[in-house]
Design a protein around this motif. Structure first.
Motif, mmCIF file in Angstrom:
data_model
loop_
_atom_site.group_PDB
_atom_site.id
_atom_site.type_symbol
_atom_site.label_atom_id
_atom_site.label_comp_id
_atom_site.label_asym_id
_atom_site.label_seq_id
_atom_site.Cartn_x
_atom_site.Cartn_y
_atom_site.Cartn_z
ATOM 1 N N ALA A 1 16.352 59.783 28.888
ATOM 2 C CA ALA A 1 15.442 59.602 27.776
ATOM 3 C C ALA A 1 15.836 58.888 26.499
ATOM 4 C CB ALA A 1 15.434 61.257 27.240
ATOM 5 N N GLN A 2 17.110 58.819 26.403
ATOM 6 C CA GLN A 2 17.591 58.175 25.308
ATOM 7 C C GLN A 2 17.485 56.815 25.567
ATOM 8 O OE1 GLN A 2 21.566 59.877 24.574
ATOM 9 N NE2 GLN A 2 20.818 61.278 23.270
ATOM 10 N N ALA A 3 17.576 56.298 26.626
ATOM 11 C CA ALA A 3 17.681 54.915 27.046
ATOM 12 C C ALA A 3 16.145 54.376 27.107
ATOM 13 C CB ALA A 3 18.030 54.636 28.487
ATOM 14 N N VAL A 4 15.313 55.217 27.311
ATOM 15 C CA VAL A 4 13.864 54.970 27.518
ATOM 16 C C VAL A 4 13.109 55.196 26.254
ATOM 17 C CG1 VAL A 4 11.462 55.655 28.384
ATOM 18 C CG2 VAL A 4 13.512 55.441 30.013
ATOM 19 N N LEU A 5 13.665 56.124 25.284
ATOM 20 C CA LEU A 5 13.013 56.317 23.958
ATOM 21 C C LEU A 5 13.465 55.639 22.901
ATOM 22 C CD1 LEU A 5 11.911 60.105 24.729
ATOM 23 C CD2 LEU A 5 10.362 58.049 25.004
ATOM 24 N N LEU B 1 6.962 64.395 24.541
ATOM 25 C CA LEU B 1 7.294 63.601 23.556
ATOM 26 C C LEU B 1 7.434 64.425 22.099
ATOM 27 C CD1 LEU B 1 5.447 60.220 24.180
ATOM 28 C CD2 LEU B 1 7.984 60.919 24.457
ATOM 29 N N GLU B 2 8.403 64.325 21.160
ATOM 30 C CA GLU B 2 8.268 64.769 19.925
ATOM 31 C C GLU B 2 7.180 64.199 19.142
ATOM 32 O OE1 GLU B 2 12.832 66.090 18.585
ATOM 33 O OE2 GLU B 2 12.080 63.896 18.209
ATOM 34 N N LEU C 1 6.898 58.569 29.552
ATOM 35 C CA LEU C 1 7.341 59.925 30.470
ATOM 36 C C LEU C 1 7.455 59.750 31.965
ATOM 37 C CD1 LEU C 1 5.345 62.820 28.939
ATOM 38 C CD2 LEU C 1 7.576 62.173 28.493
ATOM 39 N N GLN C 2 6.567 58.834 32.402
ATOM 40 C CA GLN C 2 7.050 58.485 33.655
ATOM 41 C C GLN C 2 8.156 57.588 34.265
ATOM 42 O OE1 GLN C 2 4.896 59.709 36.322
ATOM 43 N NE2 GLN C 2 6.810 58.968 37.652
ATOM 44 N N GLU C 3 8.477 56.734 33.175
ATOM 45 C CA GLU C 3 9.612 56.069 33.195
ATOM 46 C C GLU C 3 10.868 57.034 33.255
ATOM 47 O OE1 GLU C 3 11.982 52.791 33.524
ATOM 48 O OE2 GLU C 3 9.898 52.820 33.943
ATOM 49 N N ILE C 4 10.825 58.183 32.436
ATOM 50 C CA ILE C 4 12.039 59.043 32.352
ATOM 51 C C ILE C 4 11.824 59.555 33.913
ATOM 52 C CG2 ILE C 4 12.791 61.126 31.644
ATOM 53 C CD1 ILE C 4 11.573 60.131 28.758
#
Length: 119
Positions: free
Chosen positions: A114-118, A44-45, A58-61
């Motif tokens: 990643a865009q959808a989750v974050l 994560l940034e 991260l697990q969701e990704i």
């Protein structure tokens, strides 16, 4: 035999560069590791402030990528034994057998997820 191995390493280095470059600039994630390395990490940034929450994101990704046939895993650490516990991350591994198209699909899938989750 010696030249054969050199050819494999040259191919692997090029594939590592390709995926490393393709994964740059994902909003919310940063690539950690050398561009010539076949194993590197996505972190994560910015942490949410909670290691548990970071691990969950991260697990969701990882899970959503797996649902799209892209196999990733979170890096595992011995949390109680580590002297300096690294931030949670997704481990990405490149092999010489993967095609350029497979790597491109993996990178675009990781970006989309990643865009959808974050965001």
């Amino acid at each position: 035999m010696y030249f054969f191995h050199l050819g494999i390493f040259a191919v692997l280095k090029e594939k590592c560069r390709q995926i490393h470059k393709a994964l740059q600039g994902i909003s919310g994630l940063k690539v950690v590791g050398e561009s010539l390395s076949p194993a590197f990490h996505l972190q994560l940034e910015e942490s949410t402030g909670s290691r548990e929450q970071d691990v969950r994101l991260l697990q969701e990704i990882v899970d959503q990528c797996m649902n799209r046939s892209i196999a990733l895993t979170q890096a595992r650490y011995l949390e109680k034994e580590e002297k300096c516990l690294p931030p949670p991350s997704i481990r990405v591994v490149v092999t010489v057998e993967q095609t350029a198209e497979e790597l491109e699909r993996a990178a675009s899938t990781i970006k989309e997820v990643a865009q959808a989750v974050l965001l």
